[in-house]
Write a protein that holds these residues in place. Structure first.
Motif, PDB file in Angstrom:
ATOM      1  N   SER A   1      77.849  27.962  54.519  1.00  0.00           N
ATOM      2  CA  SER A   1      76.889  27.987  53.309  1.00  0.00           C
ATOM      3  C   SER A   1      76.193  27.292  52.574  1.00  0.00           C
ATOM      4  O   SER A   1      75.258  27.901  51.520  1.00  0.00           O
ATOM      5  N   GLU A  53      80.077  29.681  56.559  1.00  0.00           N
ATOM      6  CA  GLU A  53      81.037  28.348  56.666  1.00  0.00           C
ATOM      7  C   GLU A  53      81.249  27.725  55.593  1.00  0.00           C
ATOM      8  O   GLU A  53      80.662  27.569  54.982  1.00  0.00           O
ATOM      9  N   ASN A  54      82.140  27.594  55.152  1.00  0.00           N
ATOM     10  CA  ASN A  54      82.994  26.616  53.766  1.00  0.00           C
ATOM     11  C   ASN A  54      82.888  24.862  54.023  1.00  0.00           C
ATOM     12  O   ASN A  54      83.264  24.745  55.855  1.00  0.00           O
ATOM     13  N   LEU A  71      83.124  32.376  49.040  1.00  0.00           N
ATOM     14  CA  LEU A  71      82.124  32.838  49.941  1.00  0.00           C
ATOM     15  C   LEU A  71      82.847  33.745  50.235  1.00  0.00           C
ATOM     16  O   LEU A  71      82.023  34.904  50.841  1.00  0.00           O
ATOM     17  N   VAL A  91      80.372  37.553  50.578  1.00  0.00           N
ATOM     18  CA  VAL A  91      80.597  38.462  51.360  1.00  0.00           C
ATOM     19  C   VAL A  91      80.385  39.898  51.096  1.00  0.00           C
ATOM     20  O   VAL A  91      79.756  41.129  51.593  1.00  0.00           O
ATOM     21  N   LEU A 113      83.074  36.249  57.227  1.00  0.00           N
ATOM     22  CA  LEU A 113      83.491  34.630  56.719  1.00  0.00           C
ATOM     23  C   LEU A 113      84.256  33.358  58.109  1.00  0.00           C
ATOM     24  O   LEU A 113      84.723  34.515  59.262  1.00  0.00           O
ATOM     25  N   VAL A 147      90.922  34.801  52.478  1.00  0.00           N
ATOM     26  CA  VAL A 147      89.724  34.626  53.723  1.00  0.00           C
ATOM     27  C   VAL A 147      90.020  35.643  54.543  1.00  0.00           C
ATOM     28  O   VAL A 147      89.100  36.119  55.289  1.00  0.00           O
ATOM     29  N   TYR A 174      88.215  38.968  55.289  1.00  0.00           N
ATOM     30  CA  TYR A 174      86.766  39.004  55.130  1.00  0.00           C
ATOM     31  C   TYR A 174      86.818  38.229  56.345  1.00  0.00           C
ATOM     32  O   TYR A 174      85.177  37.696  56.871  1.00  0.00           O
TER      33      TYR A 174
END
Length: 258
Positions: free
Chosen positions: A107, A143-144, A153, A157, A167, A190, A193
């Motif tokens: 990210s 990616e976190n 995030l 998206v 994600l 998450v 997503y």
């Protein structure tokens, strides 16, 4: 094969020295990490291209991990932003040349540098522009890394509003940075997503990329949430050194074919 078997969705990151032979043995995919360092796409490309192509012979399913050092889609300096655009364009062209249609991108969020809403707004602009001329079968998974919660995030998206951007939940990163949220809550948030996940364990610090069974996260419980809640998502074991013991652990738990 039981109903929780995810053999056709599991990949091994080539950060592990034994990823290619273990992938061949178990029929798993590979996530190429050779170009996480951007300079490997430049002067030394021929060397790293040969390394990657040799490993690719061991799998028929591939993901490319894009370069990430010092790259941020929300960069304030326009010259720095230009570098991010160039590197992600290189990653896409490289993936296309390999026949790869799924790219992992960090990210780029850095706490205390970017306000969260600013980061979301700028990232939405970046990814909309990036995807504007890309084929329909491409998927970029975000990616976190340093985020302390999942919702920023998710907002990126949702703001981009394009099925080609999903994600990538890196559970190890989340375990280190999470604040006021449990790993199970993060995973459930998450799932709608989710396009991909990075699986490894740790004990809250450092980002050690330990085997799935070696840490304070319950990876079996998280796998049920992620794999069950996002049936189209792929999952990569991003284990340093050796991934064999984690693959065997997954097989023993019934997630993989033996």
């Amino acid at each position: 094969m039981n109903d929780k078997n995810i053999s056709n969705r599991v990949y091994l990151s080539t950060v592990a020295g034994d990823a290619a032979p273990v992938a061949a043995e178990y029929g798993l995919g590979l996530e190429l990490a050779e170009f996480c360092t951007a300079s490997n796409m430049d002067a030394d490309f021929n060397e790293w291209d040969a390394v990657a192509r040799e490993k690719m012979k061991s799998a028929d399913r591939l993901v490319l991990h894009a370069a990430f050092n010092e790259l941020c889609p929300a960069a304030i300096d326009p010259l720095v932003l230009d570098i991010a655009k160039r590197r992600y364009r290189q990653a896409y062209e490289l993936a296309a040349g390999y026949g790869i249609r799924r790219i992992v991108a960090h990210s780029g969020y850095v706490p205390f540098v970017y306000f969260k809403q600013y980061f979301v707004d700028r990232s939405v602009e970046f990814w909309q522009e990036f995807l504007s001329d890309k084929p329909a079968d491409l998927t970029v998974v975000l990616e976190n890394v340093l985020e302390d919660e999942p919702f920023m995030l998710i907002d990126v998206v949702k703001g981009v509003g394009d099925p080609r951007l999903r994600l990538c939940l890196d559970v190890g990163h989340a375990n280190i940075t999470k604040k006021d949220v449990t790993m199970e809550e993060w995973a459930r948030a998450v799932v709608p997503y989710l396009g991909h996940a990075h699986l490894h364990n740790n004990r809250g610090w450092p980002d050690s990329h330990d085997p799935l069974f070696d840490g304070d996260m319950d990876l079996e419980a998280l796998l049920h949430i992620l794999a069950g809640g996002a049936p189209d998502a792929t999952l990569t074991l991003e284990i340093r050194d050796s991934c064999r013991s984690s693959v065997e652990w997954l097989a023993n738990k019934g997630f993989l074919d033996r």
